[in-house]
Motif scaffolding. Structure first.
Motif, PDB file in Angstrom:
ATOM      1  N   TYR A   8       0.840  -1.008   0.505  1.00  0.00           N
ATOM      2  CA  TYR A   8       0.074  -0.194   0.103  1.00  0.00           C
ATOM      3  C   TYR A   8       0.685   1.301   0.217  1.00  0.00           C
ATOM      4  N   LEU A   9       1.974   1.707   0.682  1.00  0.00           N
ATOM      5  CA  LEU A   9       2.775   2.561   1.285  1.00  0.00           C
ATOM      6  C   LEU A   9       3.822   2.888  -0.214  1.00  0.00           C
ATOM      7  N   ALA A  10       3.757   0.755  -0.909  1.00  0.00           N
ATOM      8  CA  ALA A  10       4.915   1.396  -2.147  1.00  0.00           C
ATOM      9  C   ALA A  10       3.872   1.837  -3.123  1.00  0.00           C
ATOM     10  N   ASP A  11       2.837   2.570  -2.861  1.00  0.00           N
ATOM     11  CA  ASP A  11       1.974   2.541  -5.051  1.00  0.00           C
ATOM     12  C   ASP A  11       2.004   4.346  -4.353  1.00  0.00           C
ATOM     13  N   GLU A  12       2.973   4.619  -5.906  1.00  0.00           N
ATOM     14  CA  GLU A  12       2.795   6.380  -5.887  1.00  0.00           C
ATOM     15  C   GLU A  12       3.205   6.325  -6.971  1.00  0.00           C
ATOM     16  N   ASP A  13       2.010   5.575  -7.747  1.00  0.00           N
ATOM     17  CA  ASP A  13       2.108   6.405  -9.504  1.00  0.00           C
ATOM     18  C   ASP A  13       0.516   6.916  -9.834  1.00  0.00           C
ATOM     19  N   SER A  14       0.275   7.787 -10.244  1.00  0.00           N
ATOM     20  CA  SER A  14      -0.546   8.531 -10.360  1.00  0.00           C
ATOM     21  C   SER A  14      -1.967   7.757 -10.291  1.00  0.00           C
ATOM     22  N   PRO A  15      -3.745   8.106 -10.494  1.00  0.00           N
ATOM     23  CA  PRO A  15      -4.279   6.825 -11.416  1.00  0.00           C
ATOM     24  C   PRO A  15      -3.903   7.163 -13.211  1.00  0.00           C
ATOM     25  N   GLN A  16      -3.783   8.284 -13.600  1.00  0.00           N
ATOM     26  CA  GLN A  16      -3.683   9.004 -15.236  1.00  0.00           C
ATOM     27  C   GLN A  16      -2.116   7.722 -15.395  1.00  0.00           C
ATOM     28  N   VAL A  17      -1.784   8.273 -14.893  1.00  0.00           N
ATOM     29  CA  VAL A  17      -0.136   6.698 -15.039  1.00  0.00           C
ATOM     30  C   VAL A  17      -0.778   5.339 -14.894  1.00  0.00           C
ATOM     31  N   LYS A  18      -1.146   5.032 -13.744  1.00  0.00           N
ATOM     32  CA  LYS A  18      -2.283   3.696 -13.593  1.00  0.00           C
ATOM     33  C   LYS A  18      -2.852   2.739 -14.677  1.00  0.00           C
ATOM     34  N   VAL A  19      -3.544   4.067 -15.023  1.00  0.00           N
ATOM     35  CA  VAL A  19      -4.206   3.531 -16.884  1.00  0.00           C
ATOM     36  C   VAL A  19      -3.509   3.848 -17.904  1.00  0.00           C
ATOM     37  N   PHE A  20      -2.709   4.775 -17.853  1.00  0.00           N
ATOM     38  CA  PHE A  20      -1.892   4.514 -19.007  1.00  0.00           C
ATOM     39  C   PHE A  20      -0.931   3.041 -19.401  1.00  0.00           C
ATOM     40  N   LYS A  21      -0.353   3.089 -18.552  1.00  0.00           N
ATOM     41  CA  LYS A  21       0.466   1.572 -18.275  1.00  0.00           C
ATOM     42  C   LYS A  21      -0.314  -0.095 -18.333  1.00  0.00           C
ATOM     43  N   VAL A  79     -11.631   2.228 -13.422  1.00  0.00           N
ATOM     44  CA  VAL A  79     -12.858   1.917 -12.732  1.00  0.00           C
ATOM     45  C   VAL A  79     -12.702   1.987 -11.890  1.00  0.00           C
ATOM     46  N   GLU A  80     -11.207   1.179 -11.123  1.00  0.00           N
ATOM     47  CA  GLU A  80     -10.780   0.439 -10.402  1.00  0.00           C
ATOM     48  C   GLU A  80      -9.981   2.296  -9.163  1.00  0.00           C
ATOM     49  N   GLN A  81      -9.536   2.705 -10.710  1.00  0.00           N
ATOM     50  CA  GLN A  81      -9.039   3.546  -9.325  1.00  0.00           C
ATOM     51  C   GLN A  81     -10.413   4.428  -8.902  1.00  0.00           C
ATOM     52  N   LEU A  82     -10.875   5.086  -9.947  1.00  0.00           N
ATOM     53  CA  LEU A  82     -12.581   5.838  -9.609  1.00  0.00           C
ATOM     54  C   LEU A  82     -13.557   5.881  -9.053  1.00  0.00           C
ATOM     55  N   VAL A  83     -13.558   4.781  -7.897  1.00  0.00           N
ATOM     56  CA  VAL A  83     -14.215   3.445  -7.126  1.00  0.00           C
ATOM     57  C   VAL A  83     -13.260   3.598  -6.059  1.00  0.00           C
ATOM     58  N   HIS A  85     -11.302   5.929  -5.331  1.00  0.00           N
ATOM     59  CA  HIS A  85     -11.332   7.520  -5.278  1.00  0.00           C
ATOM     60  C   HIS A  85     -12.711   7.743  -4.344  1.00  0.00           C
ATOM     61  N   TYR A  86     -13.459   7.239  -4.984  1.00  0.00           N
ATOM     62  CA  TYR A  86     -14.930   7.426  -3.952  1.00  0.00           C
ATOM     63  C   TYR A  86     -14.880   7.044  -3.296  1.00  0.00           C
ATOM     64  N   ARG A  87     -14.890   5.678  -3.086  1.00  0.00           N
ATOM     65  CA  ARG A  87     -15.231   4.597  -2.008  1.00  0.00           C
ATOM     66  C   ARG A  87     -14.262   5.229  -0.417  1.00  0.00           C
ATOM     67  N   MET A  88     -12.553   6.056  -0.742  1.00  0.00           N
ATOM     68  CA  MET A  88     -11.588   6.108   0.076  1.00  0.00           C
ATOM     69  C   MET A  88     -11.116   4.956   0.876  1.00  0.00           C
TER      70      MET A  88
END
Length: 160
Positions: A8-21, A79-83, A85-88
């Motif tokens: 969890y702590l090692a996750d530094e990519d933004s949602p846009q970078v994750k989608v691009f990857k 969609v995973e990143q959106l959910v 973000h909204y669910r926290m």
């Protein structure tokens, strides 16, 4: 997943970078899969005014599979990143919703069938949930290290 978990702590990519990857990885994987599928089909006969029909058909199949896989990866992660973000929260539900959305939209659109869309969404959602609940790994760490070479020294050869 706990907030103190190293993953969890090692996750530094933004949602846009994750989608691009995800889109890039999906496109590459789909293109490779399209190449494999193209080799399984018969090469069409040579037609007039068509240069290299087998190559053209193979490239089209590679492109179709690449775009499909890229769309699945992009919709899934988006969609995973959106959910998330909204669910926290970061749990298996985010991936399950992303998998269902990817299956319904991309595979359902390609098949042009509601039943296929629901089935594909359910299959991707179940697969995502199983992988997420299972610890996001397919192997168990048993503490052993495997080398492509031997680490033990050979005994000197004795000649008799």
């Amino acid at each position: 997943m706990e907030p103190t978990d190293p993953v969890y702590l090692a996750d530094e990519d933004s949602p846009q970078v994750k989608v691009f990857k995800a889109v890039t990885c999906g496109f590459v994987t789909g293109t490779i899969w399209g190449t494999i599928v193209a080799t399984w089909h018969d090469v069409p006969r040579v037609e007039r005014n068509v240069a290299l029909p087998g190559l053209i058909r193979t490239l089209k199949m590679m492109g179709n599979h690449g775009v499909t896989f890229a769309a699945i990866g992009g919709v899934y992660i988006g969609v995973e990143q959106l959910v998330q973000h909204y669910r926290m929260k970061r749990d298996f539900i985010n991936g399950t919703v992303g998998g269902f959305a990817a299956g319904v939209t991309v595979l359902g659109y390609r098949a042009k069938s509601i039943s296929t869309a629901i089935s594909a969404g359910a299959a991707l959602a179940a697969t995502s949930a199983i992988i997420d609940v299972g610890g996001k790994t397919t192997r168990v760490d048993n503490g052993k290290e495997y080398y492509p070479y031997t680490t033990k020294k050979r005994s000197p050869a004795t000649e008799s």
